[in-house]
Design a protein around this motif. Structure first.
Motif: not given
Length: 112
Positions: A4-8, A12, A15, A36, A40
């Motif tokens: 899974t991927s999130t961006t903060t 990026q 996980t 993923q 990014g």
């Protein structure tokens, strides 16, 4: 293999939701990482908190993923279990990747 991927901010976070990265899943890992990480942020942190085992094929898959990012993007690693960290240190890959004890430590550090 589930990633899974999130961006903060400008980072990026990808996980890994598997307890192993080995020969049986190395090819799928590389494909999932490509998907993923495509387009990014300049800095990618691979969260390995759940990974308890890695073999040479898994190590190679992570190196290949770093190369796929290109020269203008960076791959850092966070949350390495003691066995996984030992593999990176024994193979001297700790000189190629920045290793962080936790994801929070990685996020508290700026790329560079």
């Amino acid at each position: 293999m589930a990633l899974t991927s999130t961006t903060t901010d400008a980072t990026q976070i990808i996980t890994v939701h598997s307890d192993r990265i080995d020969a049986a899943m190395a090819i799928q890992f590389k494909e999932d990482m490509r998907t993923q990480a495509d387009g990014g942020a300049a800095r990618v942190v691979l969260d390995l908190t759940g990974v308890e085992f890695i073999d040479s094929s898994g190590l190679g898959a992570i190196v290949a993923s770093m190369k796929q990012l290109g020269n203008d993007r960076r791959l850092d690693l966070a949350g390495l279990h003691p066995f996984v960290e030992k593999v990176f240190r024994l193979t001297r890959m700790d000189t190629v990747f920045k290793l962080y004890p936790t994801l929070d430590d990685a996020l508290a550090t700026t790329a560079g």
